[in-house]
Design a protein around this motif. Structure first.
Motif, PDB file in Angstrom:
ATOM      1  N   UNK A 136       0.684  16.487  -2.992  1.00 60.96           N
ATOM      2  CA  UNK A 136       1.600  16.014  -4.192  1.00 60.96           C
ATOM      3  C   UNK A 136       3.205  16.195  -3.890  1.00 60.96           C
ATOM      4  N   UNK A 137       3.454  17.311  -3.397  1.00 64.26           N
ATOM      5  CA  UNK A 137       5.088  17.717  -3.379  1.00 64.26           C
ATOM      6  C   UNK A 137       5.590  16.404  -2.202  1.00 64.26           C
ATOM      7  N   UNK A 138       4.559  16.168  -1.137  1.00 61.13           N
ATOM      8  CA  UNK A 138       5.121  15.282  -0.099  1.00 61.13           C
ATOM      9  C   UNK A 138       5.374  13.877  -0.860  1.00 61.13           C
ATOM     10  N   UNK A 139       4.622  13.385  -1.725  1.00 61.75           N
ATOM     11  CA  UNK A 139       4.424  12.011  -2.428  1.00 61.75           C
ATOM     12  C   UNK A 139       5.647  12.063  -3.583  1.00 61.75           C
ATOM     13  N   UNK A 140       5.998  13.395  -4.079  1.00 59.53           N
ATOM     14  CA  UNK A 140       6.734  13.168  -5.502  1.00 59.53           C
ATOM     15  C   UNK A 140       8.200  12.380  -5.369  1.00 59.53           C
ATOM     16  N   UNK A 141       8.855  12.861  -3.973  1.00 62.03           N
ATOM     17  CA  UNK A 141      10.166  12.267  -3.609  1.00 62.03           C
ATOM     18  C   UNK A 141      10.184  10.939  -3.626  1.00 62.03           C
ATOM     19  N   UNK A 142       8.913  10.132  -3.219  1.00 57.64           N
ATOM     20  CA  UNK A 142       8.839   8.650  -3.091  1.00 57.64           C
ATOM     21  C   UNK A 142       8.129   8.094  -4.391  1.00 57.64           C
ATOM     22  N   UNK A 143       7.761   8.781  -5.252  1.00 58.57           N
ATOM     23  CA  UNK A 143       7.133   8.218  -6.575  1.00 58.57           C
ATOM     24  C   UNK A 143       5.732   8.100  -6.349  1.00 58.57           C
ATOM     25  N   UNK A 144       5.416   8.905  -5.305  1.00 62.78           N
ATOM     26  CA  UNK A 144       3.848   8.708  -5.230  1.00 62.78           C
ATOM     27  C   UNK A 144       2.981   9.816  -5.661  1.00 62.78           C
ATOM     28  N   UNK A 145       1.724   9.549  -6.087  1.00 59.11           N
ATOM     29  CA  UNK A 145       0.742  10.415  -6.605  1.00 59.11           C
ATOM     30  C   UNK A 145       0.778  11.605  -5.214  1.00 59.11           C
ATOM     31  N   UNK A 146       0.611  11.346  -4.113  1.00 59.43           N
ATOM     32  CA  UNK A 146       0.421  12.252  -2.990  1.00 59.43           C
ATOM     33  C   UNK A 146       0.765  11.540  -1.648  1.00 59.43           C
ATOM     34  N   UNK A 187      -7.883  24.790  -1.345  1.00 63.98           N
ATOM     35  CA  UNK A 187      -7.444  23.398  -1.509  1.00 63.98           C
ATOM     36  C   UNK A 187      -6.602  23.143  -2.757  1.00 63.98           C
ATOM     37  N   UNK A 188      -6.528  24.213  -3.554  1.00 62.76           N
ATOM     38  CA  UNK A 188      -5.285  24.093  -4.517  1.00 62.76           C
ATOM     39  C   UNK A 188      -4.182  24.061  -3.770  1.00 62.76           C
ATOM     40  N   UNK A 189      -3.786  24.742  -2.734  1.00 65.04           N
ATOM     41  CA  UNK A 189      -2.942  24.822  -2.037  1.00 65.04           C
ATOM     42  C   UNK A 189      -2.324  23.630  -1.369  1.00 65.04           C
ATOM     43  N   UNK A 190      -3.439  22.844  -0.657  1.00 67.22           N
ATOM     44  CA  UNK A 190      -3.297  21.806  -0.093  1.00 67.22           C
ATOM     45  C   UNK A 190      -3.235  20.574  -0.946  1.00 67.22           C
ATOM     46  N   UNK A 191      -3.646  20.503  -2.171  1.00 62.96           N
ATOM     47  CA  UNK A 191      -3.455  19.509  -3.260  1.00 62.96           C
ATOM     48  C   UNK A 191      -1.813  19.661  -3.493  1.00 62.96           C
ATOM     49  N   UNK A 197       0.687  -1.108  -0.051  1.00 63.97           N
ATOM     50  CA  UNK A 197      -0.264  -0.110   0.020  1.00 63.97           C
ATOM     51  C   UNK A 197       0.625   1.317   0.047  1.00 63.97           C
ATOM     52  N   UNK A 198       2.002   1.155   0.009  1.00 60.27           N
ATOM     53  CA  UNK A 198       3.009   2.268   0.181  1.00 60.27           C
ATOM     54  C   UNK A 198       3.007   3.303  -0.916  1.00 60.27           C
ATOM     55  N   UNK A 199       2.603   2.506  -2.246  1.00 56.13           N
ATOM     56  CA  UNK A 199       2.533   3.512  -3.465  1.00 56.13           C
ATOM     57  C   UNK A 199       1.111   4.233  -3.479  1.00 56.13           C
ATOM     58  N   UNK A 200       0.430   4.048  -2.510  1.00 53.37           N
ATOM     59  CA  UNK A 200      -0.803   4.810  -2.517  1.00 53.37           C
ATOM     60  C   UNK A 200      -0.663   6.066  -1.762  1.00 53.37           C
ATOM     61  N   UNK A 201      -1.725   6.900  -1.186  1.00 53.02           N
ATOM     62  CA  UNK A 201      -1.551   7.936  -0.582  1.00 53.02           C
ATOM     63  C   UNK A 201      -1.682   7.938   0.850  1.00 53.02           C
ATOM     64  N   UNK A 202      -1.531   6.498   1.249  1.00 50.62           N
ATOM     65  CA  UNK A 202      -1.728   6.498   2.665  1.00 50.62           C
ATOM     66  C   UNK A 202      -0.699   7.255   3.550  1.00 50.62           C
TER      67      UNK A 202
END
Length: 447
Positions: A422-432, A414-418, A168-173
């Protein structure tokens, strides 16, 4: 009305957004404000769909386009009944639509259901989906778990429990959910249905997804593959039921694949009692049999299962809204074609419902479009008789919330939070990576 019709929609999940979409596309000029209790929109999509369902979460793309329109505003982190009351909404809007959905667990009245170690599926879903209003930890201590129910939510719960955290690590959990699942010792998950395979409520896609994990073996007892005339009629009448039955039949006769975790699908087992003294130590079920018409009856034969946790997934239930009539038996607001009715079955002027709070928590996300279309048709038919808002300037509601000290969020927020997630997920290759803490969501959203 010489100005655009002003409408408030309470709840910015799929039902509310679909209603806004249909109303905005109508021939009637409108100004629509969507109020959401969470700092972020999308309701069930964000906080009710399992994180490994990217196709369903893709619905967000379509919903996003609706909220991006100039005639529709999102006002988040506003709790109806606390931050805003009905009579206050009437000051600013000509009509109010409630689309608050269903987020509580329907009760199951069997002995022992309240023992520690017995949980509602909705609470577990909220935890693994990073809902800001639930605890950050979950007691994942059982090696063998029972899930009661054979709907899509039951399968989501079973799948999340059975999968490894790394899958599940590739998801947004969020990190707290990953760490919790990683420490889980579970090896066996048992899913129980009171009736047979032809009466299961899950969809073929949801069922087949159980078998995608390389670490989980899905097991079906051949003795549970049984049909009566009512079952056969259901199979003949529905392609979906036919697909579900064929999949279960194939799994019942295939050879073992010796995977480290096992997910057992049991049919013809009615939960009778949760066993334990101070904590769940087992589940007792009664074997049932078909009666010819697709229904079942008890046989008086009981079986005790060695489980240390029980999750009931027997349906969601809507919550009573302040100042709005409510049928506690059905968990819905009494209505006629979306028009809210009082105790005497008279229409409550200018108040409407759509989605699960209107018809109950049944059907898939797309089914709420029909609800919304019916409700909007009723509202537009009533437009000439609505009592006009006394404070109809678009920014008046914003000034009111500021004066009341409500830290509301907006579509830009919401645009800022979105972008932040996404920036949190990017280094891990995740959508968010989903932000969980409400205060952090507000900080990012409000810039």
């Amino acid at each position: 009305m010489s100005r655009p019709l002003r409408v408030a929609i309470i709840g910015a999940g799929p039902a509310g957004i679909y209603a806004a979409d249909i109303l905005d596309k109508s021939d009637t000029p409108t100004h629509i404000d969507l109020f959401e209790r969470m700092p972020a929109p999308f309701g069930l999509i964000r906080y009710g769909v399992a994180p490994d369902h990217p196709r369903i979460k893709g619905i967000v793309t379509a919903l996003h386009k609706v909220l991006d329109r100039p005639g529709i505003r999102l006002i988040g982190n506003v709790d109806y009944g606390t931050d805003l009351k009905l009579d206050e909404l009437r000051e600013f809007y000509d009509a109010v639509i409630f689309s608050t959905g269903a987020s509580a667990d329907r009760p199951l009245e069997i002995p022992g259901i309240d023992l520690p170690g017995s949980y509602g599926a909705a609470d577990f879903v909220s935890w693994y989906d990073g809902h800001p209003d639930v605890p950050r930890t979950w007691p994942l201590e059982a090696t063998s778990v029972a899930v009661l129910g054979v709907g899509n939510v039951a399968l989501d719960v079973a799948r999340v429990l059975a999968k490894t955290a790394d899958e599940l690590l590739s998801t947004e959990i969020p990190p707290n959910v990953y760490e919790g699942l990683k420490s889980s010792p579970v090896t066996d998950v048992h899913v129980f249905g009171r009736r047979g395979p032809a009466q299961a409520k899950f969809t073929p896609m949801e069922l087949r997804e159980l078998d995608h994990s390389p670490n989980v073996e899905v097991l079906v007892d051949p003795e549970d593959i049984e049909f009566d005339e009512g079952s056969m009629a259901a199979i003949r009448s529905s392609k979906q039921i036919d697909m579900v039955v064929k999949t279960l039949q194939e799994w019942a006769i295939r050879d073992s694949r010796n995977r480290p975790k096992r997910l057992h699908l049991h049919f013809f087992h009615s939960p009778a009692e949760v066993l334990g003294d101070g904590h769940v130590t087992g589940l007792r079920t009664e074997r049932t049999e078909l009666t010819g018409d697709g229904n079942v009856r008890g046989t008086g034969v009981f079986h005790d299962w060695d489980v240390q946790a029980v999750y009931r997934a027997v349906g969601y239930l809507s919550s009573h809204l302040a100042e709005i009539p409510f049928d506690h038996l059905t968990g819905t607001v009494p209505n006629q074609a979306g028009r809210v009715l009082d105790i005497d079955e008279n229409q409550v002027p200018g108040v409407y419902v759509t989605g699960w709070i209107k018809r109950g928590p049944v059907g898939l996300i797309g089914h709420t479009k029909g609800d919304a279309a019916e409700t909007i048709a009723s509202l537009l038919a009533d437009a000439d008789t609505l009592t006009g808002a006394t404070r109809n300037e678009p920014d008046a509601i914003m000034d009111f919330l500021v004066d009341r000290g409500v830290p509301f969020t907006t579509w830009d927020g919401w645009g800022r939070l979105d972008a932040h997630e996404r920036s949190l997920g990017e280094p891990q290759g995740r959508d968010r990576v989903k932000v969980v803490e409400r205060e952090e969501m507000l900080r990012v959203s409000r810039g």
